[in-house]
Design a protein around this motif. Structure first.
Motif, short mmCIF file in Angstrom:
data_model
loop_
_atom_site.label_atom_id
_atom_site.label_comp_id
_atom_site.label_asym_id
_atom_site.label_seq_id
_atom_site.Cartn_x
_atom_site.Cartn_y
_atom_site.Cartn_z
N LYS A 160 66.08 14.14 84.26
CA LYS A 160 66.64 14.54 85.84
C LYS A 160 66.18 15.91 85.80
O LYS A 160 65.92 16.36 87.07
CB LYS A 160 68.01 14.29 85.94
CG LYS A 160 68.50 12.99 85.77
CD LYS A 160 69.98 12.79 85.96
CE LYS A 160 70.40 11.33 85.77
NZ LYS A 160 69.92 10.50 86.87
N ILE A 161 66.31 17.07 84.99
CA ILE A 161 66.09 18.23 85.32
C ILE A 161 64.62 18.32 85.54
O ILE A 161 64.26 19.24 86.31
CB ILE A 161 66.65 19.06 84.05
CG1 ILE A 161 68.03 19.13 83.83
CG2 ILE A 161 66.15 20.54 83.99
CD1 ILE A 161 68.73 19.79 84.95
N ARG A 162 63.84 17.79 84.71
CA ARG A 162 62.33 18.01 84.82
C ARG A 162 61.90 17.47 86.40
O ARG A 162 61.11 18.04 87.00
CB ARG A 162 61.69 16.97 83.70
CG ARG A 162 61.60 17.96 82.37
CD ARG A 162 60.77 17.33 81.57
NE ARG A 162 61.25 15.80 81.11
CZ ARG A 162 61.93 15.57 80.04
NH1 ARG A 162 62.50 16.48 79.07
NH2 ARG A 162 62.17 14.30 79.84
N ALA A 163 62.96 16.39 86.44
CA ALA A 163 62.48 15.66 87.96
C ALA A 163 62.88 16.70 88.93
O ALA A 163 62.00 17.00 89.98
CB ALA A 163 63.16 14.51 88.25
N LEU A 164 63.87 17.47 88.90
CA LEU A 164 64.44 18.29 89.82
C LEU A 164 63.55 19.42 89.94
O LEU A 164 63.23 20.07 91.17
CB LEU A 164 65.80 18.75 89.40
CG LEU A 164 66.51 19.78 90.23
CD1 LEU A 164 66.59 19.36 91.75
CD2 LEU A 164 67.62 20.53 89.55
N ASP A 165 63.05 20.10 88.66
CA ASP A 165 62.17 21.02 88.61
C ASP A 165 60.98 20.88 89.35
O ASP A 165 60.39 21.67 90.20
CB ASP A 165 61.89 21.58 87.17
CG ASP A 165 60.84 22.77 86.88
OD1 ASP A 165 61.13 23.71 87.87
OD2 ASP A 165 59.92 22.57 86.09
N ALA A 166 60.32 19.66 89.04
CA ALA A 166 59.05 19.25 89.81
C ALA A 166 59.22 18.87 91.35
O ALA A 166 58.58 19.44 91.95
CB ALA A 166 58.47 17.78 89.16
N SER A 167 60.24 18.43 91.64
CA SER A 167 60.75 18.30 93.19
C SER A 167 60.91 19.36 93.92
O SER A 167 60.54 19.58 95.01
CB SER A 167 62.03 17.18 93.43
OG SER A 167 62.96 17.59 92.80
N VAL A 168 61.73 20.57 93.33
CA VAL A 168 61.67 21.69 93.88
C VAL A 168 60.46 22.39 94.01
O VAL A 168 60.28 22.92 95.16
CB VAL A 168 62.97 22.59 93.08
CG1 VAL A 168 62.99 23.86 93.56
CG2 VAL A 168 64.26 22.01 93.29
N ALA A 169 59.67 22.54 92.97
CA ALA A 169 58.37 23.09 92.89
C ALA A 169 57.62 22.61 94.14
O ALA A 169 56.99 23.12 95.00
CB ALA A 169 57.70 22.76 91.77
N LYS A 170 57.44 21.12 94.26
CA LYS A 170 56.63 20.37 95.33
C LYS A 170 57.48 21.08 96.53
O LYS A 170 56.36 21.15 97.73
CB LYS A 170 56.78 19.04 94.99
CG LYS A 170 56.15 18.24 96.15
CD LYS A 170 56.36 16.81 95.86
CE LYS A 170 55.40 15.83 96.92
NZ LYS A 170 55.62 14.54 96.64
N ALA A 171 58.81 20.82 96.86
CA ALA A 171 58.92 21.34 98.30
C ALA A 171 58.86 22.84 98.44
O ALA A 171 58.60 23.05 99.76
CB ALA A 171 60.80 21.33 98.18
N LEU A 172 58.57 23.60 97.37
CA LEU A 172 58.36 25.00 97.65
C LEU A 172 56.92 25.07 97.88
O LEU A 172 56.41 26.42 98.06
CB LEU A 172 58.89 26.15 96.50
CG LEU A 172 60.28 26.11 96.34
CD1 LEU A 172 60.92 26.91 95.31
CD2 LEU A 172 61.03 26.63 97.84
N GLY A 173 55.93 24.10 97.39
CA GLY A 173 54.68 24.35 97.52
C GLY A 173 54.12 24.96 96.38
O GLY A 173 52.90 25.47 96.20
#
Length: 191
Positions: A160-173
Motif C-alpha cells: 500500500k505504501i509503494r502504491a501510495l508513493d507511485a500514485s502521489v508521484a504520478k499525481a505530481l508528475g
C-alpha cells in the motif's frame, strides 16, 4: 437576631470551607502537575523532534541520492550539527512554554473533572513506586507492541505504501519507480 447571626455564620463557614476545598484542589492540581513535569518535558522534546523529522528524512534521502559518496560523511556531520543546533535552541523554548501553559490549560480540566478525593488518589498513585515502575517500563512495552504490529502488518502495508508513493508521484508528475531518470511528461500545448 440570633437566627440571623447563625445564618450569616453558617453561610460564612460554608463559603470558607468551599474556598478551602477549592484551595485544597488547587494545591493537589499543582502537586499533580509538578509530578507530571518529566512527561511535559518529554512531550516538548517529541514536539521539537517531530517538527524536524521531515527535514532530517528529506536530507537523508538527498544525501544518499545526490551527494557524491566521498562527501557524504562530511555533509552528514554538517547536517547533524544543524539539526542539533535547532534542537538545542528550540527545546528550551517549547519546554518552558509547555510548563508555563500546563497550570492554566490542564489545571482547570483537572479541577472540573476530579473531586478532591480523586485528586488525592491520583497524586498518591503517580507518586507510588508502582507508577514509577510502570512509567519506566512504558517505553519498553510501546517498543514491543510497535515491533509486533509492524511485523504483523508489514506484508499488507508495504504494498500500500509503494502504491501510495507511485500514485502521489504520478499525481505530481514526478518520475515513478520505472520512470526514474525520465523527465515528467509535458502537458499538451494549448491551441
Amino acid at each position: 437576631m440570633k437566627k440571623i447571626k447563625l445564618a450569616v455564620l453558617a453561610v460564612a463557614l460554608t463559603a470558607s470551607s468551599f474556598a478551602w476545598a477549592q484551595n485544597g484542589k488547587a494545591a493537589l492540581v499543582k502537586q499533580f502537575l509538578d509530578l507530571q513535569r518529566p512527561g511535559i518535558e518529554a512531550l516538548s522534546r517529541a514536539l521539537v523532534q517531530q517538527a524536524s523529522d521531515p527535514i532530517a528524512q528529506a536530507g537523508s534521502g538527498y544525501l544518499q541520492s545526490q551527494v557524491p559518496a566521498d562527501k557524504r560523511e562530511a555533509a552528514a556531520k554538517a547536517a547533524d550539527a544543524e539539526l542539533k543546533k535547532y534542537f538545542d535552541e528550540s527545546y528550551p523554548i517549547v519546554r518552558d512554554k509547555a510548563l508555563q501553559a500546563a497550570p492554566t490549560t490542564l489545571g482547570p480540566i483537572l479541577e472540573q473533572n476530579f473531586t478532591e478525593d480523586e485528586l488525592k488518589q491520583l497524586v498518591a498513585w503517580i507518586s507510588s513506586p508502582l507508577a514509577k515502575k510502570y512509567q519506566e517500563m512504558n517505553p519498553q512495552m510501546q517498543t514491543a507492541l510497535t515491533k509486533k504490529v509492524v511485523e504483523d502488518t508489514r506484508a499488507t502495508i508495504e504494498p500500500k505504501i509503494r502504491a501510495l508513493d507511485a500514485s502521489v508521484a504520478k499525481a505530481l508528475g514526478a518520475p515513478t519507480g520505472g520512470d526514474a531518470g525520465k523527465a515528467p511528461a509535458k502537458a499538451p500545448a494549448k491551441k
